[in-house]
Design a protein around this motif. Structure first.
Motif, PDB file in Angstrom:
ATOM      1  N   LYS A   1      -2.304   1.748  -0.626  1.00 55.07           N
ATOM      2  CA  LYS A   1      -2.455   3.179  -0.848  1.00 55.07           C
ATOM      3  C   LYS A   1      -2.136   3.906   0.461  1.00 55.07           C
ATOM      4  O   LYS A   1      -1.419   4.901   0.485  1.00 55.07           O
ATOM      5  CB  LYS A   1      -3.909   3.423  -1.238  1.00 55.07           C
ATOM      6  CG  LYS A   1      -4.248   4.716  -1.886  1.00 55.07           C
ATOM      7  CD  LYS A   1      -5.705   4.577  -2.340  1.00 55.07           C
ATOM      8  CE  LYS A   1      -6.284   5.857  -2.860  1.00 55.07           C
ATOM      9  NZ  LYS A   1      -7.670   5.638  -3.313  1.00 55.07           N
TER      10      LYS A   1
ATOM     11  N   GLY B   1       1.447   4.326   1.135  1.00 59.80           N
ATOM     12  CA  GLY B   1       2.208   5.180   0.224  1.00 59.80           C
ATOM     13  C   GLY B   1       2.587   4.535  -1.093  1.00 59.80           C
ATOM     14  O   GLY B   1       3.521   4.983  -1.770  1.00 59.80           O
ATOM     15  N   TYR B   2       1.877   3.484  -1.477  1.00 56.65           N
ATOM     16  CA  TYR B   2       2.193   2.800  -2.736  1.00 56.65           C
ATOM     17  C   TYR B   2       1.296   3.300  -3.865  1.00 56.65           C
ATOM     18  O   TYR B   2       0.135   3.645  -3.643  1.00 56.65           O
ATOM     19  CB  TYR B   2       1.978   1.290  -2.598  1.00 56.65           C
ATOM     20  CG  TYR B   2       3.037   0.580  -1.783  1.00 56.65           C
ATOM     21  CD1 TYR B   2       3.907  -0.318  -2.381  1.00 56.65           C
ATOM     22  CD2 TYR B   2       3.167   0.816  -0.423  1.00 56.65           C
ATOM     23  CE1 TYR B   2       4.883  -0.973  -1.646  1.00 56.65           C
ATOM     24  CE2 TYR B   2       4.137   0.174   0.330  1.00 56.65           C
ATOM     25  CZ  TYR B   2       4.990  -0.718  -0.286  1.00 56.65           C
ATOM     26  OH  TYR B   2       5.952  -1.365   0.448  1.00 56.65           O
ATOM     27  N   ASP B   3       1.836   3.304  -5.076  1.00 58.84           N
ATOM     28  CA  ASP B   3       1.053   3.589  -6.270  1.00 58.84           C
ATOM     29  C   ASP B   3       0.643   2.267  -6.914  1.00 58.84           C
ATOM     30  O   ASP B   3       1.191   1.215  -6.593  1.00 58.84           O
ATOM     31  CB  ASP B   3       1.886   4.383  -7.279  1.00 58.84           C
ATOM     32  CG  ASP B   3       2.187   5.786  -6.751  1.00 58.84           C
ATOM     33  OD1 ASP B   3       1.331   6.329  -6.032  1.00 58.84           O
ATOM     34  OD2 ASP B   3       3.280   6.307  -7.055  1.00 58.84           O
ATOM     35  N   VAL B   4      -0.316   2.346  -7.847  1.00 59.35           N
ATOM     36  CA  VAL B   4      -0.707   1.149  -8.588  1.00 59.35           C
ATOM     37  C   VAL B   4      -0.070   1.214  -9.973  1.00 59.35           C
ATOM     38  O   VAL B   4      -0.112   2.263 -10.632  1.00 59.35           O
ATOM     39  CB  VAL B   4      -2.240   1.044  -8.720  1.00 59.35           C
ATOM     40  CG1 VAL B   4      -2.624  -0.092  -9.662  1.00 59.35           C
ATOM     41  CG2 VAL B   4      -2.874   0.825  -7.349  1.00 59.35           C
ATOM     42  N   ALA B   5       0.544   0.120 -10.394  1.00 58.15           N
ATOM     43  CA  ALA B   5       1.107   0.051 -11.747  1.00 58.15           C
ATOM     44  C   ALA B   5       0.599  -1.235 -12.394  1.00 58.15           C
ATOM     45  O   ALA B   5       0.355  -2.224 -11.697  1.00 58.15           O
ATOM     46  CB  ALA B   5       2.631   0.029 -11.688  1.00 58.15           C
ATOM     47  N   THR B   6       0.420  -1.198 -13.707  1.00 61.49           N
ATOM     48  CA  THR B   6      -0.034  -2.413 -14.398  1.00 61.49           C
ATOM     49  C   THR B   6       0.785  -2.602 -15.662  1.00 61.49           C
ATOM     50  O   THR B   6       1.513  -1.707 -16.085  1.00 61.49           O
ATOM     51  CB  THR B   6      -1.524  -2.323 -14.772  1.00 61.49           C
ATOM     52  OG1 THR B   6      -1.758  -1.083 -15.433  1.00 61.49           O
ATOM     53  CG2 THR B   6      -2.411  -2.412 -13.547  1.00 61.49           C
TER      54      THR B   6
ATOM     55  N   ARG C   1       7.582   2.858  -5.051  1.00 61.43           N
ATOM     56  CA  ARG C   1       6.676   2.077  -4.199  1.00 61.43           C
ATOM     57  C   ARG C   1       5.450   1.748  -5.043  1.00 61.43           C
ATOM     58  O   ARG C   1       4.619   2.621  -5.303  1.00 61.43           O
ATOM     59  CB  ARG C   1       6.232   2.893  -2.978  1.00 61.43           C
ATOM     60  CG  ARG C   1       7.357   3.344  -2.078  1.00 61.43           C
ATOM     61  CD  ARG C   1       6.837   3.931  -0.776  1.00 61.43           C
ATOM     62  NE  ARG C   1       6.111   5.181  -0.973  1.00 61.43           N
ATOM     63  CZ  ARG C   1       6.678   6.383  -0.967  1.00 61.43           C
ATOM     64  NH1 ARG C   1       7.973   6.505  -0.800  1.00 61.43           N
ATOM     65  NH2 ARG C   1       5.941   7.466  -1.135  1.00 61.43           N
TER      66      ARG C   1
ATOM     67  N   ARG D   1       3.664  11.335  -0.946  1.00 62.91           N
ATOM     68  CA  ARG D   1       3.394  11.928  -2.253  1.00 62.91           C
ATOM     69  C   ARG D   1       1.994  11.488  -2.661  1.00 62.91           C
ATOM     70  O   ARG D   1       1.441  10.539  -2.101  1.00 62.91           O
ATOM     71  CB  ARG D   1       4.432  11.464  -3.274  1.00 62.91           C
ATOM     72  CG  ARG D   1       4.404   9.964  -3.477  1.00 62.91           C
ATOM     73  CD  ARG D   1       5.441   9.496  -4.483  1.00 62.91           C
ATOM     74  NE  ARG D   1       5.339   8.054  -4.604  1.00 62.91           N
ATOM     75  CZ  ARG D   1       6.343   7.248  -4.906  1.00 62.91           C
ATOM     76  NH1 ARG D   1       7.545   7.735  -5.102  1.00 62.91           N
ATOM     77  NH2 ARG D   1       6.162   5.958  -5.005  1.00 62.91           N
ATOM     78  N   PRO D   2       1.380  12.183  -3.651  1.00 62.77           N
ATOM     79  CA  PRO D   2       0.008  11.814  -4.015  1.00 62.77           C
ATOM     80  C   PRO D   2      -0.050  10.418  -4.636  1.00 62.77           C
ATOM     81  O   PRO D   2       0.895   9.982  -5.301  1.00 62.77           O
ATOM     82  CB  PRO D   2      -0.415  12.872  -5.023  1.00 62.77           C
ATOM     83  CG  PRO D   2       0.739  13.768  -5.231  1.00 62.77           C
ATOM     84  CD  PRO D   2       1.895  13.293  -4.437  1.00 62.77           C
ATOM     85  N   PHE D   3      -1.142   9.736  -4.395  1.00 57.46           N
ATOM     86  CA  PHE D   3      -1.373   8.406  -4.939  1.00 57.46           C
ATOM     87  C   PHE D   3      -1.609   8.493  -6.449  1.00 57.46           C
ATOM     88  O   PHE D   3      -2.310   9.380  -6.921  1.00 57.46           O
ATOM     89  CB  PHE D   3      -2.616   7.830  -4.257  1.00 57.46           C
ATOM     90  CG  PHE D   3      -3.126   6.566  -4.872  1.00 57.46           C
ATOM     91  CD1 PHE D   3      -2.443   5.367  -4.703  1.00 57.46           C
ATOM     92  CD2 PHE D   3      -4.306   6.565  -5.612  1.00 57.46           C
ATOM     93  CE1 PHE D   3      -2.933   4.199  -5.256  1.00 57.46           C
ATOM     94  CE2 PHE D   3      -4.793   5.394  -6.171  1.00 57.46           C
ATOM     95  CZ  PHE D   3      -4.106   4.208  -5.994  1.00 57.46           C
ATOM     96  N   THR D   4      -1.008   7.581  -7.199  1.00 62.24           N
ATOM     97  CA  THR D   4      -1.307   7.537  -8.628  1.00 62.24           C
ATOM     98  C   THR D   4      -1.676   6.115  -9.030  1.00 62.24           C
ATOM     99  O   THR D   4      -1.279   5.149  -8.394  1.00 62.24           O
ATOM    100  CB  THR D   4      -0.110   7.969  -9.498  1.00 62.24           C
ATOM    101  OG1 THR D   4       0.944   7.028  -9.318  1.00 62.24           O
ATOM    102  CG2 THR D   4       0.371   9.355  -9.179  1.00 62.24           C
ATOM    103  N   MET D   5      -2.441   6.074 -10.108  1.00 65.92           N
ATOM    104  CA  MET D   5      -2.924   4.792 -10.614  1.00 65.92           C
ATOM    105  C   MET D   5      -3.167   5.015 -12.103  1.00 65.92           C
ATOM    106  O   MET D   5      -3.600   6.088 -12.504  1.00 65.92           O
ATOM    107  CB  MET D   5      -4.222   4.500  -9.861  1.00 65.92           C
ATOM    108  CG  MET D   5      -5.100   3.443 -10.450  1.00 65.92           C
ATOM    109  SD  MET D   5      -6.666   3.380  -9.548  1.00 65.92           S
ATOM    110  CE  MET D   5      -6.417   1.936  -8.600  1.00 65.92           C
ATOM    111  N   PRO D   6      -2.884   4.016 -12.967  1.00 71.40           N
ATOM    112  CA  PRO D   6      -3.142   4.228 -14.387  1.00 71.40           C
ATOM    113  C   PRO D   6      -4.614   4.607 -14.607  1.00 71.40           C
ATOM    114  O   PRO D   6      -5.494   4.053 -13.952  1.00 71.40           O
ATOM    115  CB  PRO D   6      -2.819   2.872 -15.014  1.00 71.40           C
ATOM    116  CG  PRO D   6      -1.920   2.194 -14.039  1.00 71.40           C
ATOM    117  CD  PRO D   6      -2.334   2.692 -12.692  1.00 71.40           C
TER     118      PRO D   6
END
Lengths: 326, 754
Positions: free
Chosen positions: A115, A118-123, A186, B487-492
């Protein structure tokens, strides 16, 4: 006036000696408060001659100091509210404390680290299509991983092999994400993965991975190296060292194994590499314009290294003696 | 495949130690899975005896001074065959001799000793020896003793064979790689010359390939007048180092060529090949073969075999038949060098549960073009070993269209530098590729590479970048963090909810467990595995509860939870995956605790719903908008469960919270205890009290117990009345108290206890 001061002192000595901790406040008000006799007397000093002022002033201060000290001692003294024969060495009572599974804890730690980068979480789903598990990742039809000896396949109602399987890695999430998003990409994607494998201290049919994918214009091995190094420093400490060794994965080219220097030796921790242009193309991303890196790590393995755990089966054992250590 | 260090050294003439070679392989070629030394001579050097004196305190010991090149050591020695001027092997402090015997600094009967003069036995060279080993007078003090001794000392290095690189699964292939890494000039020097007779193989052997897809190339050759005997020592040693058992000269030569060139070779006893005919075909159902390991194996239509005119004589590419094998009685041979389909080999090997060295090579792919050289090499070695043999002329060679020996690839050097994040000059790039036997020319900023057919892995720029990088060294690549636009953090949303719920459960004293998502409970909408590991793990779970309850937890009280995926087959391509929370409580009052936990979660997640009857269970289910999203249930008197389907309540959980003004007016508090009959539901009684007047702020159950001599229970509540705008007066409290007593009696038959 001196007599008066002396009388106040004696009265205070007597009364404080007989008092208990709960009397502190009332005695303080009585002897040291703004309206206390001592305070009034000391205020009158101003009207006296210089000589008297010196003599009585100094005595008055002595009185005030002594009473203050006595009161302070009284305040500090243990009160007698049921704690007379108190035993401070009695063992503690621990309230029921919950514990997150060590794999959950490490997963969250990794999410936090990425985080920050600069990474997002994807599942993605655990039962996955063959095309996402294998085809679009450039894993050829005859690759051993696609055999029934390596992957759990889903059975159709008529008993035949379905084209879906329990995902053998978290890489299909890359595919799903790239199909729906344009670069810059990312993401990290933690999750449960499966392998057709008899279980022993070193092997589990159910394990946990975290996958990373970075796609942008002009991405290099140097970027991959720095990213992994930064991550490992956060996990292991600022003195951590890493190295990349050549390897092979169909979905990356070049491909590497990353080792970390841990407790005096190099330990293999993850597979990584530059995203194979074929994979980008499969997902509708122009490999002439974009490039990327990807990495995948066994979270169980990282946890085992971190805590010197010698048997992977503890993770799915529900053994509370194990889980409560984390 | 295990490589003999000595043999690699003989081919490449390098100076590096086995450990150094292994490390270079690791960093530049492929992972080394194991390295084993069969005799450890590290820290054993040549020493010259300068002086011998008697030990002052021991008759049989001597004090010696030994020159080891860099210094002179004092060593106490017990041998009688020593003399001044002798060259002897000296184990230095820190040396580990066979038997894991470590040499340490020692004081022997009052005299210091800094090493040991060794006998052959101590070095593990012989089982028995008399006195110390005396080396050649010309030996130079200080040199490692292994350079002097002609011994079997060797290390075997076992690299991981990458599935795209079958080409380095041979001495020639690995030498090519190591030469590139060590920057040595290496051209394989394989002697393939032999003399043929006038008789043609064709006249003595017929070959038919029925399934060309599974056998792209088959070479057969007949060799007559062979003497089968043990092979020479060098060959036996080499096979041993590779973990292969020496058998006889023919089999050993076949295995040697496999190690040297990567082509498995099989030899049949010509006399046992019925009708002098070899047929490559799929087995017929019902056929079987007694293999070289003595085991009879049933064959089927999926299995490619080598047969004679009637019966199977080998499982193609995996194992030969016992009957047609080469024995002491064999005079004439059929030599087979072939290419088989790698998938078919792999599947057959898995089916037969049989892994052989030949299979190991074939399942990774053997280049059909390489078979001719391998055949020539076998014949060369056979003739050298049995000069009297007669090699019939020409191969019987069956093949379809063969691949082209090489193809051209043009890549940009800038593209390579960009992908790697380095600046390597184009000449350096070309140099590396040429060292790897990838002939390369420079055209402007591009590299034009002639890629040989055995390098199927090289198809584009990234592959060339990899070749350059691994030889150049990954450690030379700088660390450069990528530049990113924030950019803003995203998560499901479901992941965020899972984090929140896990956190809540831990705060409520639960410990998280993971279980296998498999069970054996069949029902219509469950997803079944085609290949479960065992019968207990046939289906994917549609409920976490059974596996959680099945855990063997040896505690009188505990709280555990799992948050994981449950699977439902809804007839779609993929099963529906939901995230389920199950908390399991083992405690006195387990059910009440479970309900309390459920209410706490409901409050924290801001769910608006109702508890309803849970048919067939001792519990209640929680519904939001008439949809069941969770339940509490008693499993027995000390065990209860709380569960929510997080995927279902995802859209229902409140996102925003409103602060509620703290009430500053005092409450009227009183307790009420009722006697109720067993059928009265305490929850309903509580709800009645709560709803009886808007001034009722809190109704808390604080005591329940069974009364003696009946099934009746005593139920006691703390009740608080409060208004948000004023202080209540006593009369208001009395009035409500009375209303409760009356309603309790009327609706529940409950009697107030005085």
């Amino acid at each position: 006036m001196k007599d008066k001061l002396q009388k106040i002192l004696e009265s205070a000595r007597k009364e404080i000696a007989a008092a208990s901790g709960k009397d502190y406040e009332s005695l303080r008000v009585k002897y040291l408060g703004r309206k206390a006799e001592l305070s009034l007397l000391l205020r009158q000093l101003a009207d006296l001659s210089l000589e008297e002022k010196v003599e009585l002033g100094s005595f008055g201060n002595q009185v005030k100091t002594e009473i203050t000290e006595l009161l302070e001692q009284l305040h500090q003294a243990p009160s007698d509210n049921g704690l007379k024969n108190f035993d401070p060495t009695i063992p503690g009572l621990t309230p029921t404390l919950g514990h997150l599974h060590p794999i959950t804890q490490t997963t969250y730690e990794l999410i936090d680290i990425f985080k920050g980068l600069g990474y997002d979480v994807a599942t993605g789903p655990e039962v996955e299509l063959e095309k996402y598990n294998f085809d679009m990742l450039n894993i050829p039809a005859d690759h051993p991983a696609r055999d029934e000896w390596d992957t759990f396949w889903i059975k159709r109602e008529d008993g035949s092999k379905d084209n879906t399987a329990l995902r053998p890695h978290t890489s299909p999430v890359q595919i799903r994400y790239m199909l729906e998003h344009k670069p810059p990409i990312r993401i990290i994607s933690p999750g449960r993965t499966f392998r057709y494998e008899a279980e022993d201290a070193k092997h589990s049919s159910v394990f946990y991975q975290i996958e990373g994918l970075f796609v942008d214009e002009v991405v290099s091995v140097a970027n991959l190296k720095a990213t992994l190094y930064t991550m490992i420093q956060q996990v292991i400490g600022p003195d951590a060292k890493i190295r990349l060794r050549p390897s092979y994965f169909p979905f990356t080219e070049p491909s590497f194994e990353m080792d970390v220097w841990f407790q005096g030796k190099w330990l293999e921790l993850m597979g990584c590499g530059m995203v194979n242009p074929v994979v980008l193309k499969n997902c509708g991303i122009d490999p002439e314009k974009y490039s990327g890196f990807a990495f995948g790590m066994g979270i169980d393995r990282l946890v085992m290294l971190k805590y010197n755990i010698n048997d992977i089966r503890y993770f799915l054992s529900g053994n509370l003696d194990f889980l409560e250590q984390f | 495949m295990k490589f003999s260090y000595n043999y690699l050294k003989k081919i490449l003439k390098f100076k590096k130690t086995p450990q150094e070679i292994a490390e270079l392989m690791d960093l530049h070629i492929t992972e080394v899975e194991a390295i084993t030394t069969n005799a450890a001579f590290t820290k054993v050097v040549v020493g010259e005896i300068l002086e011998i004196r008697d030990h002052p305190n021991a008759d049989k010991l001597h004090l010696t001074k030994i020159d080891i090149g860099t210094q002179t050591l004092d060593i106490v020695c017990g041998a009688n065959n020593i003399a001044v001027g002798q060259k002897v092997p000296v184990a230095l402090v820190g040396a580990v001799l066979p038997g894991n015997f470590e040499i340490k600094e020692a004081t022997i009967r009052g005299e210091k000793s800094f090493g040991m003069i060794c006998s052959e036995t101590e070095l593990g060279l012989t089982d028995k020896s008399d006195g110390i080993l005396v080396l050649k007078p010309s030996s130079v003090p200080g040199l490692p003793v292994e350079e002097i001794l002609d011994t079997d000392t060797d290390a075997s290095i076992e690299p991981k064979i990458l599935s795209n690189r079958p080409d380095f699964m041979s001495y020639v292939g690995m030498a090519r790689e190591l030469a590139a890494v060590l920057n040595l000039d290496y051209r394989p020097n394989i002697d393939t010359k032999f003399i043929e007779s006038k008789t043609k193989t064709m006249t003595a052997l017929k070959v038919k390939v029925e399934d060309a897809k599974l056998c792209p190339r088959y070479l057969g050759r007949v060799v007559k007048n062979i003497t089968v005997k043990p092979s020479p020592k060098w060959l036996q040693d080499l096979l041993n180092a590779a973990g292969l058992r020496p058998i006889n000269n023919v089999v050993d030569i076949a295995n040697f060529v496999m190690l040297e060139l990567g082509n498995p070779v099989h030899a049949f006893d010509y006399a046992k090949v019925g009708d002098r005919e070899v047929v490559v075909r799929r087995a017929r159902d019902g056929e079987s073969l007694v293999c070289l390991d003595g085991v009879e194996r049933k064959l089927d239509n999926e299995t490619l075999i080598i047969a004679d005119s009637k019966n199977p004589i080998a499982v193609a590419g995996i194992i030969g038949g016992e009957e047609s094998g080469v024995t002491d009685q064999t005079h004439d041979l059929v030599i087979e060098v072939a290419a088989f389909d790698k998938v078919s080999i792999r599947k057959t090997s898995k089916r037969l549960k049989l892994a052989t060295d030949a299979k190991f090579h074939f399942e990774r792919g053997v280049d059909p073009l390489s078979t001719e050289i391998a055949m020539a090499r076998v014949l060369n070695l056979i003739q050298a070993d049995s000069p009297a043999c007669e090699i019939l002329a020409g191969n019987v060679d069956i093949h379809g269209k063969l691949p082209s020996p090489s193809s051209l690839l043009r890549v940009s050097s800038e593209g390579i530098n960009q992908r790697l994040g380095v600046t390597i000059s184009i000449t350096q790039m070309a140099g590396i590729l040429n060292r790897l036997d990838l002939p390369t020319e420079i055209r402007r900023n591009d590299l034009v590479i002639k890629v040989p057919s055995y390098r199927k892995d090289i198809v584009g720029m990234p592959d060339i970048a990899e070749e350059i990088l691994r030889i150049y060294g990954t450690d030379q690549v700088p660390y450069v963090m990528p530049q990113i636009v924030g950019r803003p953090f995203t998560m499901p949303a479901i992941e965020a909810l899972k984090i929140q719920v896990r956190e809540l459960m831990v705060r409520l004293g639960f410990t998280e467990v993971y279980t296998h998502p498999f069970d054996a409970i069949n029902s219509d909408d469950k997803t079944a595995l085609l290949n479960p590991l065992n019968e207990q793990w046939t289906y994917l779970v549609d409920d976490l509860s059974p596996n959680l309850q099945a855990l063997d937890i040896n505690r009188s009280e505990y709280r555990i939870f799992e948050l994981g995926t449950i699977f439902h087959d809804t007839g779609e391509v993929l099963p529906t995956e939901h995230q389920q929370l199950v908390g399991l409580i083992h405690a006195k009052d387990a059910y009440r605790l479970a309900r309390g936990v459920a209410d706490a979660l409901i409050a924290k997640l801001g769910l608006a719903g109702v508890w309803e009857e849970y048919l067939n269970y001792s519990g209640l289910q929680f519904k939001v908008d008439n949809q069941a999203v969770g339940y509490v249930k008693a499993i027995n008197i000390t065990q209860a469960e709380v569960s929510f389907n997080l995927s279902r309540l995802l859209s229902l959980a409140a996102t925003a919270k409103d602060f509620v003004e703290i009430n500053k007016f005092p409450a009227i508090k009183f307790d009420m205890a009722f006697v109720v009959s067993p059928e009265v539901k305490i929850g309903e009684l509580q709800t009645m009290i709560k709803d009886i007047d808007r001034l009722v702020d809190k109704v808390e159950l604080f005591d329940v117990f069974g009364l003696p001599k009946s099934d009746n229970r005593s139920v006691a509540f703390h009740i608080e009345l409060r208004a948000s705008d004023r202080t209540l007066v006593g009369a208001e409290g009395d009035a409500i108290h009375t209303k409760i007593v009356e309603a309790a009696k009327a609706q529940f038959g409950a009697k107030l206890r005085e």
